[in-house]
Design an enzyme around this catalytic site. Structure first.
Site, PDB file in Angstrom:
ATOM      1  CD  GLU A   1      -5.892  -0.441   2.547  1.00 55.91           C
ATOM      2  OE1 GLU A   1      -6.459  -0.536   1.445  1.00 55.91           O
ATOM      3  OE2 GLU A   1      -5.631  -1.420   3.254  1.00 55.91           O
TER       4      GLU A   1
ATOM      5  CB  SER B   1      -9.659  -1.986   3.201  1.00 58.49           C
ATOM      6  OG  SER B   1     -10.239  -3.092   2.541  1.00 58.49           O
TER       7      SER B   1
ATOM      8  NE  ARG C   1      -3.753  -2.283   0.018  1.00 56.20           N
ATOM      9  CZ  ARG C   1      -3.545  -3.418  -0.638  1.00 56.20           C
ATOM     10  NH1 ARG C   1      -2.452  -3.539  -1.401  1.00 56.20           N
ATOM     11  NH2 ARG C   1      -4.399  -4.399  -0.593  1.00 56.20           N
TER      12      ARG C   1
END
Length: 315
Positions: free
Chosen positions: A307, A236, A187
């Protein structure tokens, strides 16, 4: 470039450098002061951008990056799907790529897509032309620019696995960077300072169109069954911690499924999703996320990492 080339959304100011904060240069794209952002985010929360710029094209964006004072904060937003914009809005200049950055070009073994192209659109375009390997993008609710900038992934594949190159606008011009240059991690990608992704090439493999379409439908069905895709959410919320542990499992084990602060709630359907059930503020959503982190830390010793991007000023 002459100020007359600028097309404002409201009455033209007497001069961009005097009327707009932070020395925004004259552009061919749109420049808006105090631009509301909340309604365009997936959470439907957040304040206004001090200055919102929609560049006309890559050259316009380079001119902005070149002429903007170095001390002016720059924030780039795409579909605003995986972020919380705080209630006090965003300081400095917010860049949103739209028309001029959304082209999708099909090649024999890949797709070249503008940064504003939706991940879903790229996945569907590849499938329509019998190109396999990009089906995972159907499960990512964002744009190609954002996917590159955060190495987005789903269903076992990440952008780093399919990226040939990305073009990034900088104050010195547009540079083409190979995947290795972006130093991808989970990420995360490393862009040049104040760089903005404008285009990317994704590898694909000619395949059986029926099988590719079936995989798309499989992913769509799985998302519908397991995620609150029709709710006001940001995707998410927390990264999966190192190892085989899943963030949602830790959140569930800490008793957070369904937890609420005001109208912000941990989804009952998938507890790594926060949702706005109606009138939540950005502050409530962020506070709920921090409460989840605290409870997971107390119950398991694991420090969950956000995230979702959280940007802007508190109210």
């Amino acid at each position: 470039m002459a100020a007359a080339a600028h097309r404002p959304e409201a009455s033209p100011p007497p001069g961009l450098h005097t009327a707009l904060p932070h020395g925004v240069p004259a552009l061919r794209g749109r420049v808006t002061r105090d631009a509301p952002l909340g309604a365009s985010t997936w959470f439907r929360v957040g304040g206004a951008a001090d200055v919102l710029v929609r560049p006309a094209d890559a050259n316009d964006l380079v001119a902005l990056l070149r002429d903007l004072p170095g001390e002016t904060p720059i924030t780039v937003i795409g579909a605003a799907s995986n972020m919380i914009i705080r209630d006090g809005g965003i300081a400095g200049v917010t860049i949103r790529l739209a028309r001029g950055f959304g082209d999708v070009v099909v090649e024999a073994d890949g797709i070249v897509a503008g940064a504003a192209a939706l991940d879903v659109t790229v996945a569907e375009t590849a499938a329509a032309h019998g190109l396999a390997g990009l089906e995972f993008l159907i499960g990512i609710p964002g744009t190609i620019g954002g996917a590159v900038a955060m190495n987005a992934g789903a269903y076992g594949t990440e952008i780093k696995d399919v990226l040939d190159w990305a073009e990034v606008a900088t104050s010195a011009g547009v540079v083409r960077l190979a995947a290795a240059d972006l130093r991808f991690a989970y990420r995360r990608a490393v862009l040049p300072p104040r760089g903005v992704v404008v285009r990317a090439r994704l590898r694909a493999t000619p395949g059986d169109a029926a099988a590719i379409a079936a995989r798309l439908n499989e992913i769509r069905t799985a998302r519908e069954a397991t995620q609150p895709v029709r709710a006001r959410t940001g995707g998410s919320t927390f990264k999966n911690p190192p190892g085989d542990r899943k963030a949602w499992e830790l959140i569930d084990a800490a008793g957070c499924r369904g937890l609420r602060i005001g109208d912000a709630q941990v989804s009952e359907k998938h507890c790594n999703f926060l949702i706005n059930t109606g009138g939540a503020t950005a502050a409530q959503i962020e506070a709920l996320g921090e409460e989840v982190r605290a409870r997971v830390r107390a119950a398991t010793g694991v420090e969950l990492e956000w995230e979702i991007r959280r940007i802007g000023r508190p109210a």
